[in-house]
Scaffold this motif. Structure first.
Motif, PDB file in Angstrom:
ATOM      1  N   GLU A  40       0.767  -1.113   0.106  1.00 30.65           N
ATOM      2  CA  GLU A  40       0.236   0.009  -0.210  1.00 30.65           C
ATOM      3  C   GLU A  40       0.761   1.292   0.086  1.00 30.65           C
ATOM      4  O   GLU A  40       0.557   2.153  -0.840  1.00 30.65           O
ATOM      5  N   LEU A  41       1.961   1.011   0.655  1.00 29.81           N
ATOM      6  CA  LEU A  41       2.942   2.356   0.781  1.00 29.81           C
ATOM      7  C   LEU A  41       3.583   2.480  -0.512  1.00 29.81           C
ATOM      8  O   LEU A  41       3.401   3.704  -1.049  1.00 29.81           O
ATOM      9  N   LEU A  42       4.071   1.315  -1.299  1.00 30.36           N
ATOM     10  CA  LEU A  42       4.590   1.646  -2.462  1.00 30.36           C
ATOM     11  C   LEU A  42       3.939   1.968  -3.619  1.00 30.36           C
ATOM     12  O   LEU A  42       4.364   2.737  -4.647  1.00 30.36           O
ATOM     13  N   ALA A  43       2.522   2.010  -3.515  1.00 35.36           N
ATOM     14  CA  ALA A  43       1.633   2.135  -4.343  1.00 35.36           C
ATOM     15  C   ALA A  43       1.106   3.880  -4.258  1.00 35.36           C
ATOM     16  O   ALA A  43       0.680   4.349  -5.310  1.00 35.36           O
ATOM     17  N   ASP A  44       1.826   4.474  -3.101  1.00 32.10           N
ATOM     18  CA  ASP A  44       1.659   5.964  -3.165  1.00 32.10           C
ATOM     19  C   ASP A  44       2.433   6.642  -3.874  1.00 32.10           C
ATOM     20  O   ASP A  44       3.476   6.577  -3.770  1.00 32.10           O
ATOM     21  N   PRO A  45       1.934   7.397  -5.006  1.00 31.64           N
ATOM     22  CA  PRO A  45       2.429   8.340  -5.842  1.00 31.64           C
ATOM     23  C   PRO A  45       3.342   9.512  -5.057  1.00 31.64           C
ATOM     24  O   PRO A  45       4.062  10.232  -5.532  1.00 31.64           O
ATOM     25  N   ASP A  46       2.904   9.811  -3.914  1.00 27.27           N
ATOM     26  CA  ASP A  46       3.378  10.820  -3.228  1.00 27.27           C
ATOM     27  C   ASP A  46       4.545  10.706  -2.201  1.00 27.27           C
ATOM     28  O   ASP A  46       4.502  11.224  -1.177  1.00 27.27           O
ATOM     29  N   LEU A  47       5.171   9.645  -2.379  1.00 26.16           N
ATOM     30  CA  LEU A  47       6.035   9.127  -1.249  1.00 26.16           C
ATOM     31  C   LEU A  47       7.230  10.392  -1.245  1.00 26.16           C
ATOM     32  O   LEU A  47       7.878  10.531  -0.090  1.00 26.16           O
ATOM     33  N   ALA A  48       7.450  11.020  -2.155  1.00 26.91           N
ATOM     34  CA  ALA A  48       8.536  11.973  -1.961  1.00 26.91           C
ATOM     35  C   ALA A  48       8.330  12.974  -1.171  1.00 26.91           C
ATOM     36  O   ALA A  48       9.234  13.855  -0.549  1.00 26.91           O
ATOM     37  N   SER A  49       7.188  13.384  -0.392  1.00 24.50           N
ATOM     38  CA  SER A  49       6.940  14.221   0.368  1.00 24.50           C
ATOM     39  C   SER A  49       6.971  13.876   1.751  1.00 24.50           C
ATOM     40  O   SER A  49       6.633  14.360   2.675  1.00 24.50           O
ATOM     41  N   CYS A  50       7.474  12.464   2.028  1.00 22.21           N
ATOM     42  CA  CYS A  50       7.859  12.012   3.390  1.00 22.21           C
ATOM     43  C   CYS A  50       8.973  12.587   4.328  1.00 22.21           C
ATOM     44  O   CYS A  50       9.911  12.718   3.592  1.00 22.21           O
ATOM     45  N   GLY A  51       8.704  12.924   5.535  1.00 17.43           N
ATOM     46  CA  GLY A  51       9.903  13.530   6.267  1.00 17.43           C
ATOM     47  C   GLY A  51      10.521  12.253   6.979  1.00 17.43           C
ATOM     48  O   GLY A  51      11.579  12.199   7.012  1.00 17.43           O
ATOM     49  N   CYS A  52       9.444  11.196   7.237  1.00 13.19           N
ATOM     50  CA  CYS A  52      10.159  10.024   7.834  1.00 13.19           C
ATOM     51  C   CYS A  52       9.162   9.000   7.795  1.00 13.19           C
ATOM     52  O   CYS A  52       7.961   9.158   7.756  1.00 13.19           O
ATOM     53  N   LEU A  53       9.753   7.650   7.956  1.00 13.55           N
ATOM     54  CA  LEU A  53       8.891   6.451   8.047  1.00 13.55           C
ATOM     55  C   LEU A  53       8.909   5.750   9.355  1.00 13.55           C
ATOM     56  O   LEU A  53       9.738   5.662   9.730  1.00 13.55           O
ATOM     57  N   VAL A  54       7.773   5.316   9.703  1.00 10.48           N
ATOM     58  CA  VAL A  54       7.632   4.490  10.855  1.00 10.48           C
ATOM     59  C   VAL A  54       7.033   3.197  10.306  1.00 10.48           C
ATOM     60  O   VAL A  54       5.742   3.065  10.039  1.00 10.48           O
ATOM     61  N   ILE A  55       8.030   2.109  10.501  1.00  7.74           N
ATOM     62  CA  ILE A  55       7.517   0.692   9.823  1.00  7.74           C
ATOM     63  C   ILE A  55       7.594  -0.237  10.821  1.00  7.74           C
ATOM     64  O   ILE A  55       8.821  -0.585  11.450  1.00  7.74           O
TER      65      ILE A  55
END
Length: 128
Positions: A40-55
């Motif tokens: 689901e994350l990888l399908a998001d076209p707006d990943l470039a706007s990420c400040g950080c990821l909590v996985i």
């Protein structure tokens, strides 16, 4: 749209965890987007706007380490905090070779996650 340094993406297969993290982080003034899986994350076209990821590390299908590897293959780099219900020290060795800032063990204590997120967002500001 909020600045990159304010946006936290949370990936966890448990809806209750996603909701509680979103609530707690939004109470701190952060913008939060949540995902139920790595796909689901990888399908998001707006990943470039990420400040950080909590996985979450322990998800069915693609686990947290595999997700970070996929992100690196795509040249999508942002600070990552892995959360795990297993032993965090077992993941520390993997994190050295990947773009993982910290590994935290559940249950998350006090403000540990928030402190690590602020550090990750500071690192993201420096990168941009």
């Amino acid at each position: 749209m909020p600045g990159i340094a304010e946006c936290v993406l949370v990936v966890d297969d448990y809806l209750a965890v996603r909701r509680s993290l979103r609530f707690a982080l939004e109470m701190e003034g952060l913008t939060v987007r949540t995902y139920g899986s790595g796909a689901e994350l990888l399908a998001d076209p707006d990943l470039a706007s990420c400040g950080c990821l909590v996985i979450d590390c322990n998800m069915p299908g693609m686990n947290g380490i595999e997700l970070v590897e996929r992100l690196e293959e795509r040249q999508q780099h942002c600070p990552v905090i892995l959360i795990t219900s297993g032993a965090a020290h077992d993941l520390a060795e993997c994190s050295v070779h990947l773009d993982i800032l910290d590994v935290l063990e559940k249950p998350l204590e006090d403000n540990a996650l928030l402190d690590h997120i602020h550090a990750a967002l500071a690192a993201a500001r420096i990168r941009t």
